[in-house]
Scaffold this motif. Structure first.
Motif, short mmCIF file in Angstrom:
data_model
loop_
_atom_site.label_atom_id
_atom_site.label_comp_id
_atom_site.label_asym_id
_atom_site.label_seq_id
_atom_site.Cartn_x
_atom_site.Cartn_y
_atom_site.Cartn_z
N UNK A 297 0.79 -1.17 0.00
CA UNK A 297 0.05 -0.08 0.01
C UNK A 297 0.91 1.26 0.15
N UNK A 298 0.72 2.15 0.87
CA UNK A 298 1.41 3.43 0.87
C UNK A 298 2.58 3.37 2.03
N UNK A 299 2.74 2.12 2.72
CA UNK A 299 3.51 2.05 3.97
C UNK A 299 4.97 2.01 3.54
N UNK A 300 5.52 1.73 2.33
CA UNK A 300 6.96 1.79 2.14
C UNK A 300 7.38 2.65 1.03
N UNK A 301 7.06 4.01 1.13
CA UNK A 301 7.40 4.84 -0.04
C UNK A 301 8.98 4.92 -0.12
N UNK A 302 9.49 5.16 -1.22
CA UNK A 302 10.82 5.13 -1.83
C UNK A 302 11.05 6.61 -1.14
N UNK A 303 10.44 7.64 -1.49
CA UNK A 303 10.57 9.07 -0.98
C UNK A 303 9.44 9.55 -0.27
N UNK A 304 9.77 10.73 0.73
CA UNK A 304 8.58 11.30 0.99
C UNK A 304 7.47 11.70 0.16
N UNK A 305 6.43 11.53 0.43
CA UNK A 305 5.12 12.09 -0.54
C UNK A 305 4.90 13.61 -0.31
N UNK A 306 5.73 14.37 -0.88
CA UNK A 306 5.74 16.00 -0.47
C UNK A 306 5.09 16.46 -1.78
N UNK A 307 5.17 16.03 -2.88
CA UNK A 307 4.74 16.78 -4.07
C UNK A 307 4.21 15.65 -5.05
N UNK A 308 3.94 16.17 -6.26
CA UNK A 308 3.10 15.00 -7.41
C UNK A 308 4.47 14.31 -7.90
N UNK A 309 5.55 14.90 -7.83
CA UNK A 309 6.62 14.03 -8.62
C UNK A 309 7.01 13.22 -7.56
N UNK A 310 7.23 13.29 -6.40
CA UNK A 310 7.52 12.20 -5.34
C UNK A 310 6.40 11.20 -5.27
N UNK A 311 5.28 11.60 -5.27
CA UNK A 311 3.97 10.67 -5.18
C UNK A 311 4.15 9.60 -6.56
N UNK A 312 4.62 10.22 -7.82
CA UNK A 312 4.75 9.33 -8.65
C UNK A 312 5.79 8.24 -8.65
N UNK A 313 6.97 8.44 -7.88
CA UNK A 313 7.93 7.45 -7.86
C UNK A 313 7.38 6.33 -6.79
N UNK A 314 6.38 6.73 -5.88
CA UNK A 314 6.10 5.82 -5.16
C UNK A 314 4.82 4.96 -5.52
N UNK A 315 4.20 5.35 -6.62
CA UNK A 315 3.36 4.44 -7.28
C UNK A 315 3.89 3.20 -8.34
N UNK A 316 4.14 2.12 -7.70
CA UNK A 316 5.35 1.23 -8.28
C UNK A 316 4.90 -0.07 -7.81
N UNK A 317 5.60 -1.01 -8.55
CA UNK A 317 5.74 -2.61 -8.15
C UNK A 317 7.34 -2.58 -7.95
N UNK A 318 7.56 -3.18 -6.79
CA UNK A 318 9.18 -3.78 -6.54
C UNK A 318 8.88 -5.18 -6.86
N UNK A 319 10.49 -5.76 -6.89
CA UNK A 319 10.55 -7.26 -7.09
C UNK A 319 11.62 -7.71 -6.16
N UNK A 320 11.40 -8.78 -5.76
CA UNK A 320 12.34 -9.62 -4.79
C UNK A 320 12.39 -10.94 -5.19
N UNK A 321 13.36 -11.66 -5.10
CA UNK A 321 13.40 -13.20 -5.26
C UNK A 321 12.96 -13.68 -3.81
N UNK A 322 11.87 -14.48 -4.28
CA UNK A 322 11.18 -15.14 -3.19
C UNK A 322 11.98 -16.38 -2.89
N UNK A 323 12.53 -16.62 -1.56
CA UNK A 323 13.55 -17.42 -1.13
C UNK A 323 12.53 -18.68 -0.70
N UNK A 324 11.50 -18.96 -0.58
CA UNK A 324 10.63 -19.97 -0.11
C UNK A 324 10.84 -21.26 -0.87
#
Length: 117
Positions: free
Chosen positions: A90-117
């Motif tokens: 959700x919005x709990x792990x922002x890359x940067x503080x949500x201070x303006x539209x530019x920073x909010x755009x950076x936080x609307x994303x998908x990240x990827x991790x290798x699943x080690x299960x």
């Protein structure tokens, strides 16, 4: 290798209130698909994120929709569903503080991790 790590670090970005993949995002996902085809044992965790606009009732499902859109694209290109796990931050792990539209755009994303299960 470092190039493989760079491919996995590439984030997929979204427009406000959208889970639609941009054409450029598909090119990034194609690189991840190629990597997964080279390593058939690899599993990925796809983490959908949102900016701070909206509330949890909106952002939690939207983060999941974004992760699901990525998963569906990768499945449509031959990656088995069992190799892809989706979740939302959700919005709990922002890359940067949500201070303006530019920073909010950076936080609307998908990240990827290798699943080690």
């Amino acid at each position: 290798t470092s190039s493989e790590r760079e491919i996995l670090k590439e984030r997929i970005f979204f427009d406000l209130r959208s889970a639609v993949l941009h054409p450029g995002s598909k090119m990034q996902l194609d690189r991840k698909i190629k990597l997964m085809n080279e390593y058939p044992e690899m599993r990925l965790r796809i983490l959908g994120n949102t900016c701070d606009r909206g509330n949890e009732e909106i952002n939690i499902p939207l983060g999941l929709e974004r992760a699901k859109a990525v998963k569906e694209y990768m499945e449509s290109r031959g990656i088995e569903s069992s190799r892809l796990v989706t979740a939302t931050q959700s919005s709990y792990d922002p890359l940067v503080p949500n201070v303006d539209e530019e920073s909010r755009a950076v936080n609307r994303r998908c990240d990827f991790e290798v699943d080690r299960k």
